[in-house]
Scaffold this active site. Structure first.
Site, PDB file in Angstrom:
ATOM      1  N   HIS A   5      46.786  27.058  44.493  1.00 33.74           N
ATOM      2  CA  HIS A   5      46.168  27.434  43.292  1.00 33.74           C
ATOM      3  C   HIS A   5      44.536  27.362  43.539  1.00 33.74           C
ATOM      4  CE1 HIS A   5      46.391  22.681  43.486  1.00 33.74           C
ATOM      5  NE2 HIS A   5      45.149  22.820  42.872  1.00 33.74           N
ATOM      6  N   ARG A   9      37.509  24.275  35.703  1.00 33.15           N
ATOM      7  CA  ARG A   9      37.277  23.188  34.861  1.00 33.15           C
ATOM      8  C   ARG A   9      37.058  23.864  33.249  1.00 33.15           C
ATOM      9  NH1 ARG A   9      36.284  18.576  37.579  1.00 33.15           N
ATOM     10  NH2 ARG A   9      35.346  18.900  39.597  1.00 33.15           N
ATOM     11  N   GLU A  54      44.949  26.088  38.048  1.00 32.97           N
ATOM     12  CA  GLU A  54      44.876  24.748  37.468  1.00 32.97           C
ATOM     13  C   GLU A  54      43.609  24.598  36.663  1.00 32.97           C
ATOM     14  OE1 GLU A  54      43.617  20.451  39.023  1.00 32.97           O
ATOM     15  OE2 GLU A  54      44.398  21.690  40.693  1.00 32.97           O
ATOM     16  N   ASN A  58      38.730  17.238  31.225  1.00 32.80           N
ATOM     17  CA  ASN A  58      38.050  15.902  31.183  1.00 32.80           C
ATOM     18  C   ASN A  58      38.206  15.554  29.727  1.00 32.80           C
ATOM     19  OD1 ASN A  58      37.890  15.581  34.091  1.00 32.80           O
ATOM     20  ND2 ASN A  58      35.922  17.022  33.957  1.00 32.80           N
ATOM     21  N   HIS A  73      35.622  35.450  40.232  1.00 28.35           N
ATOM     22  CA  HIS A  73      36.592  35.631  39.420  1.00 28.35           C
ATOM     23  C   HIS A  73      38.270  35.734  39.627  1.00 28.35           C
ATOM     24  CE1 HIS A  73      36.282  39.632  41.368  1.00 28.35           C
ATOM     25  NE2 HIS A  73      37.747  39.531  40.978  1.00 28.35           N
ATOM     26  N   GLU A 116      39.433  39.681  35.925  1.00 26.24           N
ATOM     27  CA  GLU A 116      39.586  40.932  36.424  1.00 26.24           C
ATOM     28  C   GLU A 116      41.101  41.308  36.171  1.00 26.24           C
ATOM     29  OE1 GLU A 116      38.995  44.023  39.895  1.00 26.24           O
ATOM     30  OE2 GLU A 116      39.313  41.831  40.481  1.00 26.24           O
TER      31      GLU A 116
END
Length: 139
Positions: A5, A9, A54, A58, A73, A116
């Site tokens: 993966h 964030r 993923e 936070n 990207h 993209e």
């Protein structure tokens, strides 16, 4: 070795899930809440078993996320680039690099991650409004 993966964030879990799932069409594969670390991990993919993104959220962010181009990207092959770009645009997503060539477009997520979009198979015939739409911003 097997690719698993890419982690990115995010600052707003709901806005990100709306963008990636509701608008782009990814599926939530699994989610992990980590109360001790005060974060949530959400894994998305086009379907189970495919490479994942993923999302790391936070709960108490202690940093401002930048828009650095060092990441690059995410890229997705799509069945109809014009229909998807229209759907995204209708839902307030700016088409930064329109699919003028019927093959490639770029948009950004709510956290400025460049996405993209690539037409599956041969490029679609050029059509308006995409053919004459200028680029905007950066991708």
């Amino acid at each position: 070795m097997k690719y698993l993966h890419t982690m990115i964030r995010i600052t707003d879990l709901d806005a990100s899930l709306h963008f990636y799932c509701d608008l782009l069409g990814l599926q939530e594969i699994r989610r992990k809440e980590v109360p001790a670390g005060k974060f949530t991990l959400v894994f998305l993919a086009t379907e189970p078993g495919e490479p994942e993104v993923e999302l790391t959220y936070n709960w108490e962010p202690d940093e401002v996320l930048g828009g650095g181009r060092n990441f690059g990207h995410l890229a997705y092959r799509v069945d109809d680039i014009y229909a998807l770009c229209q759907h995204l645009q209708d839902n307030g997503v700016a088409i930064l690099r329109p699919p003028r060539d019927g093959h490639m477009a770029f948009v950004r997520s709510p956290d400025n991650i460049s996405i993209e979009l690539l037409q599956k198979g041969d490029a679609l015939p050029s059509q308006e409004p995409w053919a004459s739409m200028p680029n905007q911003g950066e991708w």
